[in-house]
Design a protein around this motif. Structure first.
Motif, mmCIF file in Angstrom:
data_model
loop_
_atom_site.group_PDB
_atom_site.id
_atom_site.type_symbol
_atom_site.label_atom_id
_atom_site.label_comp_id
_atom_site.label_asym_id
_atom_site.label_seq_id
_atom_site.Cartn_x
_atom_site.Cartn_y
_atom_site.Cartn_z
ATOM 1 N N UNK A 73 0.841 -1.202 0.000
ATOM 2 C CA UNK A 73 0.000 0.000 0.000
ATOM 3 C C UNK A 73 0.876 1.253 0.000
ATOM 4 N N UNK A 74 1.952 1.230 0.785
ATOM 5 C CA UNK A 74 2.884 2.362 0.793
ATOM 6 C C UNK A 74 3.507 2.558 -0.578
ATOM 7 N N UNK A 75 3.919 1.456 -1.226
ATOM 8 C CA UNK A 75 4.539 1.558 -2.544
ATOM 9 C C UNK A 75 3.554 2.091 -3.580
ATOM 10 N N UNK A 76 2.270 1.809 -3.381
ATOM 11 C CA UNK A 76 1.267 2.306 -4.330
ATOM 12 C C UNK A 76 1.138 3.827 -4.267
ATOM 13 N N UNK A 77 1.634 4.434 -3.185
ATOM 14 C CA UNK A 77 1.593 5.889 -3.016
ATOM 15 C C UNK A 77 2.953 6.535 -3.283
ATOM 16 N N UNK A 78 3.899 5.756 -3.785
ATOM 17 C CA UNK A 78 5.290 6.195 -3.840
ATOM 18 C C UNK A 78 5.644 6.989 -5.089
ATOM 19 N N UNK A 79 6.619 7.876 -4.916
ATOM 20 C CA UNK A 79 7.421 8.428 -6.011
ATOM 21 C C UNK A 79 8.850 8.004 -5.670
ATOM 22 N N UNK A 80 9.166 6.761 -5.974
ATOM 23 C CA UNK A 80 10.371 6.144 -5.426
ATOM 24 C C UNK A 80 11.608 6.408 -6.269
ATOM 25 N N UNK A 81 12.740 5.975 -5.736
ATOM 26 C CA UNK A 81 14.036 6.243 -6.328
ATOM 27 C C UNK A 81 14.441 5.230 -7.407
#
Length: 330
Positions: A73-81
């Motif tokens: 769920x956190x990754x679904x909200x991410x703008x990751x590196x």
């Protein structure tokens, strides 16, 4: 209403740049508690609204049906590196759905994470869509799309997923979308006022896990982000470092062109911020100032001090300037 002067850059004892913007703090009733600039300024929230875009993932039952963890769920909200952590998790997520990288519609770009970038260069590999900073969001989109038995072109405006996102966005912000633009990851991004975005974040802040389906979804999204800050952005990034500094009490999320939101459950407050010139150093500094004023971030914490006051160094490591708050802001 004119934008408010928020952040200044000083060099050699002289004011070199001024960053102006708009910011709103809303309470759970949707009332504006504090505002700077024009609360009605219409903006594209960009990636700051990823928790709004993730609402159908939870509300449809898709997340539970796929057995998604809070980390997903956190990754679904991410703008990751695009670090190995993010890429591998998105890859496993898609594999568990019986899907793969080719099913994504976000496009590819070089990872922001230097270790993964260097690995690709040394291996003479090209970056793929999993490296896209939005691959977690798009993995969530695919999860919902599969659950709805909808077509594969899930970023199209008339796709059932995007219709559900638009409806949820308008309901949570209490506004009709002022239009839409296509984001960097090819998904529609619905325009709203700064006040509307803050109002929506206040609803997330007040959401109870024993409430309605939407309340439970908002509660889980907020807590998942705060519990997994390393997934929401990555090492060295403001979202990750500031959420850690606040001990998981606050969820924050940046968006391109200097947008920022904050969700503060203990105070049931939502914050939305937009710097007019799109400068992210200014949006980070302004958000730190507001969070410190509200008493949820220690202004003396190293991760706060890294951004305000933020000494600016040159290529030799010499301190050449400093970000400061503009007079009268917070």
């Amino acid at each position: 209403m004119a934008a408010a002067e928020m952040v200044e850059f000083w060099r050699g004892g002289l004011l070199e740049s001024t960053h102006r913007g708009h910011a709103v703090v809303c309470d759970q009733a949707g009332e504006v508690v504090q505002a700077w600039g024009d609360p009605g300024r219409v903006i594209f929230p960009r990636s700051s609204c990823k928790m709004l875009q993730a609402l159908p993932l939870l509300e449809s039952g898709a997340a539970d049906a796929a057995g998604l963890s809070d980390a997903h769920i956190a990754l679904s909200c991410a703008s990751h590196q695009g670090a190995a952590l993010h890429v591998n998790m998105a890859s496993r997520w898609l594999a568990d759905l019986g899907l793969g990288e080719a099913d994504l519609r976000c496009g590819s770009h070089e990872p922001y994470d230097r270790t993964e970038r260097d690995r690709l260069i040394l291996a003479q590999e090209a970056p793929c869509q999993l490296h896209n900073n939005c691959s977690g969001k798009h993995s969530g989109f695919l999860t919902t799309t599969r659950h709805l038995k909808a077509g594969p072109e899930y970023v199209e405006l008339d796709h059932p997923l995007q219709k559900a996102i638009k409806a949820a966005t308008e309901e949570v912000t209490d506004e009709t979308a002022a239009g839409y633009g296509i984001d960097g990851c090819s998904a529609p991004n619905f325009a709203m006022s700064v006040a509307g975005l803050a109002r929506g974040m206040a609803k997330f802040a007040a959401a109870d896990q024993s409430g309605s389906v939407r309340d439970r979804a908002m509660h889980r999204l907020t807590r998942s982000m705060a519990a997994h800050p390393e997934l929401v952005a990555g090492e060295g990034r403001a979202c990750t470092e500031l959420m850690r500094a606040m001990g998981g009490r606050v969820a924050i999320k940046t968006g391109a062109e200097a947008v920022f939101i904050a969700i503060i459950p203990e105070k049931k407050l939502g914050i939305a911020l937009k710097i007019e010139d799109g400068n992210s150093r200014a949006s980070e500094a302004a958000l730190v100032a507001i969070l410190a004023q509200l008493g949820v971030l220690d202004a003396a914490h190293p991760m706060a001090q890294k951004r305000l006051p933020a000494p600016q160094t040159n290529c030799r490591g010499l301190t050449v300037g400093e970000l400061r708050l503009a007079s009268g802001f917070v």
